[in-house]
Design a protein around this motif. Structure first.
Motif, mmCIF file in Angstrom:
data_model
loop_
_atom_site.group_PDB
_atom_site.id
_atom_site.type_symbol
_atom_site.label_atom_id
_atom_site.label_comp_id
_atom_site.label_asym_id
_atom_site.label_seq_id
_atom_site.Cartn_x
_atom_site.Cartn_y
_atom_site.Cartn_z
ATOM 1 N N GLY A 336 58.773 -32.899 13.977
ATOM 2 C CA GLY A 336 58.867 -33.036 15.419
ATOM 3 C C GLY A 336 57.575 -32.723 16.142
ATOM 4 N N GLY A 337 56.534 -32.327 15.387
ATOM 5 C CA GLY A 337 55.234 -32.079 16.001
ATOM 6 C C GLY A 337 54.967 -30.656 16.416
ATOM 7 N N THR A 338 55.843 -29.718 16.019
ATOM 8 C CA THR A 338 55.624 -28.305 16.337
ATOM 9 C C THR A 338 56.001 -27.452 15.128
ATOM 10 O OG1 THR A 338 57.844 -27.901 17.205
ATOM 11 C CG2 THR A 338 56.157 -28.650 18.786
ATOM 12 N N VAL A 339 55.496 -26.227 15.118
ATOM 13 C CA VAL A 339 55.943 -25.194 14.183
ATOM 14 C C VAL A 339 56.404 -24.000 15.012
ATOM 15 C CG1 VAL A 339 54.491 -25.915 12.258
ATOM 16 C CG2 VAL A 339 53.586 -24.282 13.930
ATOM 17 N N THR A 340 57.302 -23.195 14.443
ATOM 18 C CA THR A 340 57.826 -22.038 15.168
ATOM 19 C C THR A 340 57.628 -20.786 14.318
ATOM 20 O OG1 THR A 340 59.480 -23.479 16.202
ATOM 21 C CG2 THR A 340 59.801 -21.098 16.440
ATOM 22 N N PRO A 341 56.456 -20.188 14.372
ATOM 23 C CA PRO A 341 56.181 -19.000 13.563
ATOM 24 C C PRO A 341 57.023 -17.814 14.001
ATOM 25 C CG PRO A 341 54.435 -19.354 15.151
ATOM 26 C CD PRO A 341 55.319 -20.566 15.216
ATOM 27 N N GLY A 342 57.495 -17.057 13.015
ATOM 28 C CA GLY A 342 58.282 -15.865 13.311
ATOM 29 C C GLY A 342 59.755 -16.111 13.484
ATOM 30 N N ALA A 343 60.200 -17.357 13.430
ATOM 31 C CA ALA A 343 61.610 -17.657 13.668
ATOM 32 C C ALA A 343 62.520 -17.048 12.612
ATOM 33 C CB ALA A 343 61.818 -19.170 13.726
ATOM 34 N N ASP A 344 62.014 -16.888 11.390
ATOM 35 C CA ASP A 344 62.846 -16.319 10.326
ATOM 36 C C ASP A 344 62.786 -14.790 10.286
ATOM 37 O OD1 ASP A 344 60.298 -15.923 9.407
ATOM 38 O OD2 ASP A 344 60.564 -16.955 7.486
ATOM 39 N N GLY A 345 61.991 -14.185 11.175
ATOM 40 C CA GLY A 345 61.901 -12.730 11.243
ATOM 41 C C GLY A 345 61.042 -12.095 10.173
ATOM 42 N N ALA A 346 60.410 -12.891 9.306
ATOM 43 C CA ALA A 346 59.572 -12.335 8.248
ATOM 44 C C ALA A 346 58.395 -11.587 8.864
ATOM 45 C CB ALA A 346 59.066 -13.442 7.332
ATOM 46 N N PRO A 347 58.020 -10.433 8.303
ATOM 47 C CA PRO A 347 56.928 -9.646 8.892
ATOM 48 C C PRO A 347 55.567 -10.283 8.679
ATOM 49 C CG PRO A 347 57.645 -8.659 6.838
ATOM 50 C CD PRO A 347 58.599 -9.783 7.124
ATOM 51 N N GLY A 348 54.601 -9.870 9.495
ATOM 52 C CA GLY A 348 53.249 -10.397 9.390
ATOM 53 C C GLY A 348 53.213 -11.874 9.698
ATOM 54 N N HIS A 349 52.348 -12.589 9.003
ATOM 55 C CA HIS A 349 52.286 -14.033 9.218
ATOM 56 C C HIS A 349 53.328 -14.786 8.397
ATOM 57 C CE1 HIS A 349 50.149 -13.996 5.429
ATOM 58 N NE2 HIS A 349 49.068 -13.443 5.937
ATOM 59 N N GLY A 350 54.082 -14.057 7.575
ATOM 60 C CA GLY A 350 55.228 -14.653 6.910
ATOM 61 C C GLY A 350 54.955 -15.320 5.580
ATOM 62 N N LEU A 351 53.694 -15.361 5.137
ATOM 63 C CA LEU A 351 53.368 -16.007 3.876
ATOM 64 C C LEU A 351 53.150 -14.968 2.780
ATOM 65 C CD1 LEU A 351 53.038 -18.426 5.752
ATOM 66 C CD2 LEU A 351 51.081 -19.137 4.363
ATOM 67 N N ARG A 352 53.623 -15.289 1.599
ATOM 68 C CA ARG A 352 53.441 -14.452 0.411
ATOM 69 C C ARG A 352 52.872 -15.296 -0.717
ATOM 70 N NH1 ARG A 352 52.629 -9.613 1.413
ATOM 71 N NH2 ARG A 352 51.832 -10.733 3.203
ATOM 72 N N LEU A 353 51.920 -14.739 -1.442
ATOM 73 C CA LEU A 353 51.351 -15.448 -2.582
ATOM 74 C C LEU A 353 52.423 -15.682 -3.643
ATOM 75 C CD1 LEU A 353 48.583 -16.426 -3.820
ATOM 76 C CD2 LEU A 353 48.561 -14.240 -5.042
ATOM 77 N N ASN A 354 52.449 -16.892 -4.192
ATOM 78 C CA ASN A 354 53.333 -17.198 -5.304
ATOM 79 C C ASN A 354 52.501 -17.128 -6.588
ATOM 80 O OD1 ASN A 354 54.636 -18.851 -7.416
ATOM 81 N ND2 ASN A 354 56.160 -19.268 -5.839
ATOM 82 N N PRO A 355 52.565 -16.021 -7.335
ATOM 83 C CA PRO A 355 51.676 -15.833 -8.483
ATOM 84 C C PRO A 355 51.809 -16.918 -9.541
ATOM 85 C CG PRO A 355 52.769 -13.776 -7.896
ATOM 86 C CD PRO A 355 53.445 -14.866 -7.124
ATOM 87 N N ALA A 356 53.014 -17.393 -9.771
ATOM 88 C CA ALA A 356 53.220 -18.401 -10.809
ATOM 89 C C ALA A 356 52.490 -19.696 -10.478
ATOM 90 C CB ALA A 356 54.710 -18.656 -10.999
#
Length: 364
Positions: A336-356
């Motif tokens: 739709g042309g937008t992103v909604t950061p923080g909508a899921d309530g995850a702390p920080g910027h919401g990204l976690r490294l996937n080691p695999a």
């Protein structure tokens, strides 16, 4: 006080899908330098895109300055890092190193407080506009059209950008042919942007700008070198599309000079001192009546954009989106042309490294 216990670094190099180029540079891989900030059992991560040597600046010059500091004192840590590199030279990869650590500290703060950065920075989960960015000069006509249609038709993004200024401005005919083809592919209702990466000369850029206006182009990024302030001003005053620049800004004096010669200021948190520097650049732009646009690394800018009233949009840059989806979990959906950061309530910027998934690309 919650102390920063450790600053770590990892380096990942990801090959491009095919060789890529813009108006003035070609590449076949992208390197992401990841900074880690640990405190009270929590991990914050930030990153920059640049040379692998950036990692050595983090471990050799910055980690010792930040370790032991109050994890919530992001402004103090940023200032300490900037002062410490006086003789090393701040612009370039040193600024990238400072930016990565600053971004990791902000992410750590979000985890310590159990808050998305959107809320911590004074914003809230709300839609932030994005624009699809890619259209490299090495792409065939078919590949460019497929990419444009994937953004506009599959994801519903109503603004897209392609690269022009091919071979340092020596292929004007192909540049304009590609712009016409892009307009035909996306139709009249989608905004079309172009980025010359400083490939044109001043009067050449004015001529090109007139042709771009005829195709409804509204964004003319770096029509001449961003070091040519007089040239940027001359082109801005002569063409209809908005003239934009600023992605190579490393400090506030640079942005202060740029505000007098562009219609929209670009700033990149992975270069200008992390979120601390980016927010200051955005405030400077607002003081001069300008919008700010976040350059590349969209997942690192998204939360800050919710707290900045003059943020026009995020650059949904093909290479960085691909890498961030590959290496991290928690990436955003631009449908739709937008992103909604923080909508899921995850702390920080919401990204976690996937080691695999990341392991195959780690180089240091």
């Amino acid at each position: 006080m919650t102390a920063v216990e450790r600053i770590g670094v990892r380096v990942y190099t990801v090959p491009t899908e095919t060789p890529e180029a813009d108006g003035t540079l070609a590449w076949d891989h992208t390197t992401l330098v990841l900074a880690e900030a640990v405190g009270a059992g929590h991990l914050g991560i930030g990153w920059t895109y640049g040379a692998p040597a950036t990692a050595g600046v983090i471990t050799g010059e910055l980690a010792g300055l930040v370790t032991g500091r109050d994890a919530h004192d992001t402004a103090g840590a940023n200032e300490a890092m900037n002062r410490a590199v006086r003789n090393t030279g701040r612009p370039g990869l040193v600024a990238g190193a400072i930016s990565a650590v600053d971004l990791a500290l902000w992410d750590l703060r979000g985890h310590l407080l159990a808050l998305p950065l959107a809320r911590l920075l004074g914003g809230a989960p709300r839609p932030v506009p994005v624009y699809g960015s890619g259209g490299f000069t090495t792409y065939s006509a078919g590949r460019t059209e497929r990419q444009l249609r994937s953004w506009t038709e599959e994801q519903g993004i109503p603004r897209v950008k392609i690269k022009i200024g091919e071979s340092r401005g020596t292929r004007e005919h192909r540049d304009l042919k590609r712009v016409r083809a892009a307009r035909a592919a996306i139709g009249d209702r989608v905004e079309l942007y172009t980025d010359a990466n400083g490939g044109y000369r001043r009067k050449q850029a004015v001529r090109i700008g007139a042709a771009l206006a005829g195709e409804g182009v509204t964004w003319f990024e770096e029509p001449v070198s961003s070091d040519d302030l007089a040239g940027l001003r001359a082109v801005r005053d002569a063409v209809l599309p908005d003239v934009t620049a600023g992605e190579y800004g490393y400090d506030l004096p640079y942005f202060a000079r740029m505000t007098a010669v562009v219609d929209c200021l670009q700033a990149d948190a992975t270069r200008c001192g992390g979120l601390t520097g980016w927010l200051r650049a955005a405030a400077l732009a607002e003081a001069h009546g300008l919008d700010v646009s976040a350059h590349c690394a969209p997942h690192l800018h998204a939360h800050a954009a919710t707290a900045v009233p003059n943020c026009r949009h995020l650059e949904w840059f093909h290479d960085h989106v691909r890498i961030e989806r590959l290496l991290f979990d928690g990436t955003l959906d631009p449908a739709g042309g937008t992103v909604t950061p923080g909508a899921d309530g995850a702390p920080g910027h919401g990204l976690r490294l996937n080691p695999a998934r990341a392991a195959a690309y780690r180089t240091a």
